[in-house]
Design an enzyme around this catalytic site. Structure first.
Site, mmCIF file in Angstrom:
data_model
loop_
_atom_site.group_PDB
_atom_site.id
_atom_site.type_symbol
_atom_site.label_atom_id
_atom_site.label_comp_id
_atom_site.label_asym_id
_atom_site.label_seq_id
_atom_site.Cartn_x
_atom_site.Cartn_y
_atom_site.Cartn_z
ATOM 1 N N LYS A 119 49.860 0.738 39.863
ATOM 2 C CA LYS A 119 50.993 0.000 39.289
ATOM 3 C C LYS A 119 50.933 0.016 37.770
ATOM 4 O O LYS A 119 51.974 0.004 37.118
ATOM 5 C CB LYS A 119 51.035 -1.439 39.822
ATOM 6 C CG LYS A 119 51.543 -1.499 41.250
ATOM 7 C CD LYS A 119 52.116 -2.855 41.590
ATOM 8 C CE LYS A 119 52.707 -2.851 42.991
ATOM 9 N NZ LYS A 119 53.120 -4.168 43.436
ATOM 10 N N LYS A 201 53.006 7.362 49.752
ATOM 11 C CA LYS A 201 53.427 6.422 50.809
ATOM 12 C C LYS A 201 54.882 5.986 50.611
ATOM 13 O O LYS A 201 55.385 5.984 49.480
ATOM 14 C CB LYS A 201 52.482 5.216 50.887
ATOM 15 C CG LYS A 201 52.632 4.259 49.750
ATOM 16 C CD LYS A 201 51.987 2.912 50.035
ATOM 17 C CE LYS A 201 52.416 2.012 48.890
ATOM 18 N NZ LYS A 201 52.124 0.662 48.904
ATOM 19 N N LYS A 204 59.061 0.387 49.325
ATOM 20 C CA LYS A 204 60.373 -0.285 49.314
ATOM 21 C C LYS A 204 60.969 -0.363 47.917
ATOM 22 O O LYS A 204 62.150 -0.611 47.774
ATOM 23 C CB LYS A 204 60.275 -1.678 49.940
ATOM 24 C CG LYS A 204 59.290 -2.639 49.266
ATOM 25 C CD LYS A 204 59.385 -3.999 49.907
ATOM 26 C CE LYS A 204 58.140 -4.832 49.959
ATOM 27 N NZ LYS A 204 57.234 -4.854 48.822
HETATM 28 P P1 TYM Z 1 53.757 -5.223 50.126
HETATM 29 O O1 TYM Z 1 54.869 -6.159 49.817
HETATM 30 O O2 TYM Z 1 53.543 -4.060 49.216
HETATM 31 O O3 TYM Z 1 53.916 -4.665 51.578
HETATM 32 C C1 TYM Z 1 54.099 -5.525 52.695
HETATM 33 C C2 TYM Z 1 53.340 -5.014 53.903
HETATM 34 O O4 TYM Z 1 53.799 -3.709 54.270
HETATM 35 C C3 TYM Z 1 52.692 -2.817 54.342
HETATM 36 N N1 TYM Z 1 53.148 -1.490 53.884
HETATM 37 C C4 TYM Z 1 53.046 -0.364 54.598
HETATM 38 N N2 TYM Z 1 52.552 -0.123 55.821
HETATM 39 C C5 TYM Z 1 52.621 1.146 56.277
HETATM 40 N N3 TYM Z 1 53.166 2.177 55.570
HETATM 41 C C6 TYM Z 1 53.673 1.973 54.340
HETATM 42 N N4 TYM Z 1 54.207 2.974 53.662
HETATM 43 C C7 TYM Z 1 53.636 0.647 53.801
HETATM 44 N N5 TYM Z 1 54.054 0.109 52.641
HETATM 45 C C8 TYM Z 1 53.737 -1.206 52.704
HETATM 46 C C9 TYM Z 1 51.647 -3.410 53.394
HETATM 47 O O5 TYM Z 1 50.357 -2.952 53.689
HETATM 48 C C10 TYM Z 1 51.830 -4.878 53.643
HETATM 49 O O6 TYM Z 1 51.141 -5.272 54.808
HETATM 50 N N6 TYM Z 1 49.810 -7.829 48.449
HETATM 51 C C11 TYM Z 1 50.708 -7.635 49.560
HETATM 52 C C12 TYM Z 1 51.483 -8.889 49.930
HETATM 53 C C13 TYM Z 1 50.633 -10.096 50.158
HETATM 54 C C14 TYM Z 1 49.881 -10.394 51.334
HETATM 55 C C15 TYM Z 1 49.314 -11.670 51.103
HETATM 56 C C16 TYM Z 1 49.651 -9.692 52.520
HETATM 57 C C17 TYM Z 1 50.489 -11.148 49.300
HETATM 58 N N7 TYM Z 1 49.703 -12.084 49.876
HETATM 59 C C18 TYM Z 1 48.471 -12.284 52.064
HETATM 60 C C19 TYM Z 1 48.818 -10.309 53.476
HETATM 61 C C20 TYM Z 1 48.248 -11.560 53.235
HETATM 62 C C21 TYM Z 1 51.712 -6.545 49.211
HETATM 63 O O7 TYM Z 1 51.924 -6.235 48.059
HETATM 64 O O8 TYM Z 1 52.402 -6.032 50.275
#
Ligand code: TYM
Length: 341
Positions: A119, A201, A204
C-alpha cells in the site's frame, strides 16, 4: 435462541474495509465462510470504516459504502437475528484498545507487513502513521471480543499471525487476558486473482473495474467481464489449465460458486472450448448474483430496518468490548475512574 445460549457459542469475527466495490474475491475468500460457519458460532461482522481511512476516502462515498456493505453482508445470508453486524466507528473501544496494543507491537514487526509495503507503494503520497500501525487496530478488533475463529482470505494471514503474537505477548506479560484466535483460511478460493492481470489478486479498490467482479455488477456487465477475462493462447480446457493463472482462476471461481472440487470442474469441461466454459461460468455468476442483488435492493429500500440492526448490534458490541477493555486497563495499571487515588 436465548441471549445466554448465544453467548455460550464460540465467537467468529471478521471485517471488510468499505473501500471500492465489494468484490467476488471478498465473497469467495471471506463472506462465503461467514455464512457457512454462522450456525456454530456467534458471528461478529464489522464494516471497518476506521481501517478504510488509512487511504484517503471521499466522505460521501464512505458514508454510502458503510451502509451498502452492511446490506451486502445481510444479502449474502448473514442472519441479523443471530449475529452482530456493526460499523467499527460506532464502538469506540476499538480505537481505545488499538492505542494500548500499539504499545505492545514492535516497529520491526510492522516493518515486515507485506500489505503495508504494497500500500505504501500504491499510495506513496500518503504513507501515514495509521497505515503503518493498522495491524494493531485489526488486533484490537479481534481481541476485544475474545474471538475464537477469524475467517479471512490468504492476504490477511500475516496480520492474523501478528494478532496472535500480540495476544500472547500481553498474556505473558500480565496474565491470561485475551483468547488467542485461530485464522480460518479456505482451501479453495483464498486468493482470487484479477481478471485482466491474473498474476495479481482481485482487489475491490482496483482503478480498472474490469479487473474485478463487483457483487452489484448487473448481469450484462458480469457477462462482459468474464468474456474479456485474460486466459492464455490455448483454447481448450485440459488438466494443465489449472497451472495457467488466468483460466485456472476462472476454474477456481466456478468450483467455489458451485461447491465442487476444482478437479471435478476440470473433468467436466475437459476438451471444451474456453468460450463454452466462460459462458457457463457467466451463467453461474448471474444465477448467484441476481437473487443476491434482489435481496440487497430490498434491504436498501428499508433503511430504517438496516440502521436498527446496526444500532442494536453496536450496543451489544460496546457492552462486550467494554468488558475486555476494562480488564486490560486494570492489568496495565490504569486507575479506574471514580476510585480514590
Ligand atoms: P479487506 O477489506 O482487504 O478484504 C476483506 C476480506 O476479503 C478477503 N479478500 C480476498 N479473498 C480472496 N481473494 C481475494 N482476491 C481477496 N481480496 C480480499 C480478505 O482476506 C479479507 O478477509 N484488514 C482486513 C479487514 C479487517 C479484518 C479485521 C478482518 C479489519 N479488521 C478483523 C478480520 C478480522 C482487510 O483489509 O480486508
Amino acid at each position: 435462541m436465548s441471549e445466554s445460549q448465544k453467548d455460550k457459542k464460540p465467537i467468529l469475527l471478521s471485517g471488510i474495509q468499505p473501500s471500492g466495490h465489494l468484490a467476488l474475491g471478498n465473497y469467495v475468500g471471506a463472506m462465503r465462510n461467514w455464512v457457512n460457519l454462522q450456525e456454530d458460532y456467534l458471528g461478529i461482522f464489522i464494516v471497518v470504516d476506521m481501517h478504510a481511512i488509512t487511504v484517503r476516502q471521499k466522505p460521501a462515498d464512505l458514508r454510502n459504502r458503510c451502509l451498502s456493505f452492511a446490506a451486502q453482508y445481510l444479502a449474502a445470508g448473514i442472519d441479523p437475528e443471530e449475529n452482530i453486524i456493526f460499523i467499527q466507528s460506532h464502538v469506540p473501544q476499538h480505537a481505545e484498545l488499538a492505542w494500548i496494543l500499539n504499545c505492545y507491537t514492535y516497529m520491526g514487526e510492522l516493518n515486515r507487513m507485506t500489505q503495508f509495503k504494497d500500500k505504501s507503494k500504491r499510495h506513496n503520497d500518503n504513507i501515514n502513521a495509521g497505515l503503518y500501525s493498522y495491524p494493531a487496530l485489526m488486533a484490537a478488533d479481534i481481541l476485544l471480543y475474545q474471538s475464537d475463529l477469524v475467517p479471512v482470505g490468504a492476504d490477511q494471514k500475516q496480520h492474523l499471525e501478528l494478532t496472535r503474537d500480540i495476544a500472547n505477548r500481553f498474556n505473558n506479560t500480565y496474565s491470561p487476558t485475551f483468547k488467542v484466535p485461530k485464522p480460518f483460511i479456505p482451501k479453495a478460493g483464498a486468493r482470487i486473482m484479477s481478471l485482466q492481470e491474473p498474476e495479481k489478486k482481485m482487489s475491490k479498490s482496483d482503478s480498472n473495474a474490469n479487473n474485478y467482479i463487483a457483487l452489484l455488477d448487473p448481469p450484462d456487465v458480469l457477462r462482459r467481464k468474464i468474456k474479456r477475462a485474460v486466459t492464455d493462447s490455448a483454447r481448450e480446457i485440459t488438466p494443465d489449465s489449472l497451472q495457467n493463472p488466468g483460466i485456472g482462476n476462472l476454474l477456481t471461481i466456478f468450483s467455489t460458486l458451485n461447491d465442487l472440487d476444482v478437479n471435478e470442474v476440470v473433468n467436466r469441461f475437459a476438451g471444451q472450448q474456453y468460450s463454452v466454459f466462460k459462458g457457463e461460468l457467466a451463467d453461474s455468476l448471474v444465477a448467484f448474483l441476481e437473487p443476491f442483488q434482489q435481496r440487497y435492493n430490498k434491504i436498501m429500500d428499508e433503511k430504517g430496518y438496516l440502521t436498527s440492526i446496526l444500532d442494536e448490534s453496536a450496543q451489544r458490541a460496546r457492552y462486550m468490548a467494554s468488558k475486555t477493555l476494562s480488564k486490560v486497563y486494570r492489568k496495565i495499571g490504569f486507575v479506574a475512574p471514580g476510585r480514590p487515588r
